[in-house]
Design a protein around this motif. Structure first.
Motif, PDB file in Angstrom:
ATOM      1  N   ARG A 268       0.822  -1.216   0.000  1.00  0.00           N
ATOM      2  CA  ARG A 268       0.000   0.000   0.000  1.00  0.00           C
ATOM      3  C   ARG A 268       0.857   1.268   0.000  1.00  0.00           C
ATOM      4  N   ALA A 269       2.143   1.118  -0.256  1.00  0.00           N
ATOM      5  CA  ALA A 269       3.080   2.242  -0.127  1.00  0.00           C
ATOM      6  C   ALA A 269       2.664   3.449  -0.958  1.00  0.00           C
ATOM      7  N   GLU A 270       2.105   3.205  -2.142  1.00  0.00           N
ATOM      8  CA  GLU A 270       1.794   4.319  -3.036  1.00  0.00           C
ATOM      9  C   GLU A 270       0.355   4.818  -2.872  1.00  0.00           C
ATOM     10  N   HIS A 271      -0.399   4.255  -1.912  1.00  0.00           N
ATOM     11  CA  HIS A 271      -1.777   4.692  -1.701  1.00  0.00           C
ATOM     12  C   HIS A 271      -1.800   5.943  -0.828  1.00  0.00           C
ATOM     13  N   THR A 272      -2.795   6.805  -1.079  1.00  0.00           N
ATOM     14  CA  THR A 272      -2.962   7.958  -0.191  1.00  0.00           C
ATOM     15  C   THR A 272      -3.901   7.549   0.947  1.00  0.00           C
ATOM     16  N   PRO A 273      -3.874   8.276   2.066  1.00  0.00           N
ATOM     17  CA  PRO A 273      -4.714   7.904   3.208  1.00  0.00           C
ATOM     18  C   PRO A 273      -6.179   7.705   2.818  1.00  0.00           C
ATOM     19  N   GLY A 274      -6.681   8.549   1.908  1.00  0.00           N
ATOM     20  CA  GLY A 274      -8.077   8.433   1.499  1.00  0.00           C
ATOM     21  C   GLY A 274      -8.413   7.107   0.847  1.00  0.00           C
ATOM     22  N   GLN A 275      -7.389   6.421   0.354  1.00  0.00           N
ATOM     23  CA  GLN A 275      -7.630   5.137  -0.316  1.00  0.00           C
ATOM     24  C   GLN A 275      -7.460   3.956   0.641  1.00  0.00           C
ATOM     25  N   LEU A 276      -7.179   4.260   1.913  1.00  0.00           N
ATOM     26  CA  LEU A 276      -6.942   3.193   2.881  1.00  0.00           C
ATOM     27  C   LEU A 276      -8.070   3.136   3.902  1.00  0.00           C
ATOM     28  N   SER A 277      -8.313   1.942   4.454  1.00  0.00           N
ATOM     29  CA  SER A 277      -9.304   1.816   5.528  1.00  0.00           C
ATOM     30  C   SER A 277      -8.735   2.428   6.803  1.00  0.00           C
ATOM     31  N   GLY A 278      -9.606   2.630   7.784  1.00  0.00           N
ATOM     32  CA  GLY A 278      -9.152   3.197   9.056  1.00  0.00           C
ATOM     33  C   GLY A 278      -8.043   2.372   9.685  1.00  0.00           C
ATOM     34  N   GLY A 279      -8.224   1.058   9.669  1.00  0.00           N
ATOM     35  CA  GLY A 279      -7.208   0.184  10.261  1.00  0.00           C
ATOM     36  C   GLY A 279      -5.879   0.308   9.536  1.00  0.00           C
ATOM     37  N   GLN A 280      -5.950   0.376   8.199  1.00  0.00           N
ATOM     38  CA  GLN A 280      -4.716   0.531   7.422  1.00  0.00           C
ATOM     39  C   GLN A 280      -4.073   1.877   7.694  1.00  0.00           C
ATOM     40  N   GLN A 281      -4.902   2.918   7.815  1.00  0.00           N
ATOM     41  CA  GLN A 281      -4.347   4.247   8.109  1.00  0.00           C
ATOM     42  C   GLN A 281      -3.619   4.234   9.446  1.00  0.00           C
ATOM     43  N   GLN A 282      -4.226   3.592  10.446  1.00  0.00           N
ATOM     44  CA  GLN A 282      -3.578   3.578  11.747  1.00  0.00           C
ATOM     45  C   GLN A 282      -2.272   2.780  11.694  1.00  0.00           C
TER      46      GLN A 282
ATOM     47  N   LEU B 170       4.153   5.839  22.315  1.00  0.00           N
ATOM     48  CA  LEU B 170       2.965   6.256  23.053  1.00  0.00           C
ATOM     49  C   LEU B 170       1.749   6.037  22.152  1.00  0.00           C
ATOM     50  N   PHE B 171       0.760   5.340  22.661  1.00  0.00           N
ATOM     51  CA  PHE B 171      -0.469   5.107  21.893  1.00  0.00           C
ATOM     52  C   PHE B 171      -1.619   5.799  22.609  1.00  0.00           C
ATOM     53  N   ASP B 172      -2.262   6.764  21.927  1.00  0.00           N
ATOM     54  CA  ASP B 172      -3.370   7.489  22.529  1.00  0.00           C
ATOM     55  C   ASP B 172      -4.684   6.992  21.924  1.00  0.00           C
ATOM     56  N   GLU B 173      -5.315   6.053  22.595  1.00  0.00           N
ATOM     57  CA  GLU B 173      -6.557   5.433  22.115  1.00  0.00           C
ATOM     58  C   GLU B 173      -6.470   5.038  20.640  1.00  0.00           C
ATOM     59  N   PRO B 174      -5.536   4.170  20.298  1.00  0.00           N
ATOM     60  CA  PRO B 174      -5.260   3.889  18.884  1.00  0.00           C
ATOM     61  C   PRO B 174      -6.393   3.182  18.149  1.00  0.00           C
ATOM     62  N   THR B 175      -7.302   2.544  18.886  1.00  0.00           N
ATOM     63  CA  THR B 175      -8.358   1.799  18.184  1.00  0.00           C
ATOM     64  C   THR B 175      -9.746   2.394  18.395  1.00  0.00           C
TER      65      THR B 175
ATOM     66  N   LEU C 164     -11.979  -3.753  12.314  1.00  0.00           N
ATOM     67  CA  LEU C 164     -10.641  -3.310  11.918  1.00  0.00           C
ATOM     68  C   LEU C 164      -9.685  -3.220  13.109  1.00  0.00           C
ATOM     69  N   VAL C 165     -10.253  -3.352  14.309  1.00  0.00           N
ATOM     70  CA  VAL C 165      -9.436  -3.198  15.522  1.00  0.00           C
ATOM     71  C   VAL C 165      -8.355  -4.271  15.575  1.00  0.00           C
ATOM     72  N   GLY C 166      -8.748  -5.506  15.210  1.00  0.00           N
ATOM     73  CA  GLY C 166      -7.834  -6.645  15.336  1.00  0.00           C
ATOM     74  C   GLY C 166      -6.512  -6.446  14.626  1.00  0.00           C
ATOM     75  N   SER C 167      -6.558  -5.872  13.402  1.00  0.00           N
ATOM     76  CA  SER C 167      -5.332  -5.727  12.621  1.00  0.00           C
ATOM     77  C   SER C 167      -4.358  -4.770  13.301  1.00  0.00           C
ATOM     78  N   VAL C 168      -4.912  -3.731  13.955  1.00  0.00           N
ATOM     79  CA  VAL C 168      -4.046  -2.770  14.641  1.00  0.00           C
ATOM     80  C   VAL C 168      -3.446  -3.407  15.891  1.00  0.00           C
ATOM     81  N   LEU C 169      -4.290  -4.144  16.634  1.00  0.00           N
ATOM     82  CA  LEU C 169      -3.787  -4.798  17.846  1.00  0.00           C
ATOM     83  C   LEU C 169      -2.705  -5.830  17.500  1.00  0.00           C
ATOM     84  N   GLU C 170      -2.903  -6.470  16.349  1.00  0.00           N
ATOM     85  CA  GLU C 170      -1.912  -7.458  15.926  1.00  0.00           C
ATOM     86  C   GLU C 170      -0.547  -6.803  15.700  1.00  0.00           C
ATOM     87  N   VAL C 171      -0.563  -5.627  15.058  1.00  0.00           N
ATOM     88  CA  VAL C 171       0.693  -4.899  14.844  1.00  0.00           C
ATOM     89  C   VAL C 171       1.303  -4.489  16.184  1.00  0.00           C
TER      90      VAL C 171
END
Lengths: 246, 226
Positions: A133-147, A163-168, A175-182
């Motif tokens: 997804r390197a060449e995608h802009t934020p608008g083309q990504l899901s919330g989880g991908q953006q995070q 520092l994570f400020d309410e990341p999910t 989409l929460v799972g993918s962020v927690l996995e990272v």
């Protein structure tokens, strides 16, 4: 014996008449994952934002990785490179690609050449599973991908603490799972992490320590099992039962 | 004579048009020179003021706001007249051309400062915070993160303002600038025929229509995929 990565003492923060932090002491050891929980308005986010001086503490001391963050002689921009921060609303730069987001500080702050920065940036995106997804802009990504791109933007600078400020909190449930996995894989790689979040399941099996804050002060802290199963304070008990009802 | 014939004889008189074409063309050159000077200096000064304002130095910001509000409220014609007829009393004399240029540049500066400032403040606070948290300085954040987003928002209002104010070059007639309208109206009184005015109108169309089209192109070019 290494000193703590984060060492905050006696932190006070006033917003006008509002006393948001009332003398908070917090130490985070190297490779430790500390969860901060508490009702909204308890000062969790302000605490986090005082650590990298996005918010100026009214008094107290903050030392991160041996650097006195509040010393006027400290090069704050240099110091901030060592402190990654991930925001609730991602805050990706909408006019840049994912790779552009990740490489900006590498080029401008860390002084890497464009080629070096892109190599490091792609490696960081790879770590969060978004190499394609390197060449995608934020608008083309899901919330989880953006995070995850936002996480890559921070880890590319090889911070000493994240520092994570309410990341999910702003994510759709699926989409929460993918962020927690990272975040879990970051933890496994030995990253020191301070997380403000209400993902109790994640706190239970990944956190070393849970800190409960209320009304600008730390009420109690301890291993997740102790805080969740046998909290010592009534306020903690009330809060835990509140959030576990959902 | 048919009514169309009478209209053409009056407004599209070929003989008159051919005679005064060189005058109108020299007016076009003057208008282009004036317009370019106004756009470059006016927008440049407006952007500079907006950037200074973003530094958040209170007394400086008050000064900027006073200057900007002054030039936004004064009619451009008044500013032109003040500079042209007023400056000689302090022993500075500005030609009609310079007076018109300076006046409209000040007015464009004032409006474009407000537009740039609105653009800068409309960029979410989180953008500043994210950039600063990675160690970017205030200036680096402004240049790399905030301004590119602000510019995208400012392009439509800025082109509108720019076109409106640049058309104000016609006010130069009052202080004897030989731009399009000045040439056209003196040709009209010399020939007792309004055809030169039609040529002037055509010249404005030829000049500004491409600018409007170019502005549209720039707007689509700067829009990023959402």
């Amino acid at each position: 014996m290494n000193g703590p990565i984060v060492d905050a003492r006696g932190l006070h923060k006033h917003f006008g008449a509002l006393h948001v932090l009332k003398g908070v002491d917090l130490r985070v050891a190297e490779r430790e994952l500390v969860f901060v929980i508490g009702p909204s308005g308890s000062g969790k986010s302000t605490l986090l934002r005082c650590l990298n001086r996005l918010e100026e503490p009214s008094s107290g001391s903050v030392v991160v990785d041996g650097i006195d963050m509040l010393d006027p002689r400290t090069d704050i921009n240099h110091a901030r490179q060592r402190i990654g921060m991930v925001f609730q609303s991602f805050n990706l730069y909408p006019h840049m690609t994912a790779l552009g987001n990740v490489t900006l500080a590498l080029r401008k702050v860390a002084g890497k050449s464009r080629a070096q920065a892109e190599a490091l940036g792609r490696a960081a995106l790879e770590r969060v599973g978004l190499a394609d997804r390197a060449e995608h802009t934020p608008g083309q990504l899901s919330g989880g991908q953006q995070q995850r791109v936002a996480i890559a933007r921070s880890i590319a600078l090889e911070p000493r603490v994240m520092l994570f400020d309410e990341p999910t909190s702003a994510l759709d449930p699926e989409l929460v799972g993918s962020v927690l996995e990272v975040m879990r894989s970051l933890r496994e790689s030995g990253m020191t992490m301070l997380v403000v979040s209400h993902e109790m399941g994640f706190a239970r099996n990944a956190a070393d320590r849970v800190v409960f804050m209320d009304e600008g002060a730390i009420v109690e802290e301890g291993p997740p099992a102790a805080i969740f199963e046998t909290p010592a304070h009534e306020r903690t008990r009330a809060f835990i039962s509140q959030i576990q009802r959902h | 004579m048919s009514s169309w014939g009478r209209f053409a004889e009056t407004f599209l008189n070929t003989k008159v048009m051919l005679k005064y074409l060189p005058d109108i063309l020299s007016g076009v050159v003057v208008t282009i020179e004036l317009a370019l000077l106004i756009v470059v200096t006016g927008i440049g000064a407006g952007l500079t003021l907006a950037l200074l304002r973003s530094l958040g130095v209170r007394p400086l910001n008050w000064l900027i706001i006073v200057i900007v509000d002054l030039f936004r409220s004064l009619p451009p014609l008044v500013v032109i007249v003040l500079i042209y007829f007023g400056l000689p009393s302090v022993n500075i004399s500005a030609s009609g051309f310079v007076s018109t240029w300076l006046s409209l540049a000040f007015v464009l500066m004032a409006f474009s400062e407000e537009i740039f400032w609105a653009g800068i403040t409309s960029v979410a606070k989180g953008q500043w915070e994210a950039a600063r948290s990675t160690g970017l300085s205030f200036g680096q954040t402004l240049m790399n993160v905030v301004l590119p987003q602000a510019f995208r928002l400012t392009i439509p209002p800025l082109t509108n303002r720019t076109i409106a104010i640049t058309k104000g070059t016609a006010l130069g007639t009052v202080v004897a600038v030989t731009e399009i309208l000045g040439q056209a109206s003196s040709a009209m009184s010399n020939s007792y025929n309004p055809s030169p005015l039609m040529m002037g109108a055509a010249a404005y169309l030829v000049l500004f229509f491409p600018v409007v089209v170019a502005a549209r192109w720039v707007e689509t070019r700067f829009a990023w995929k959402r």
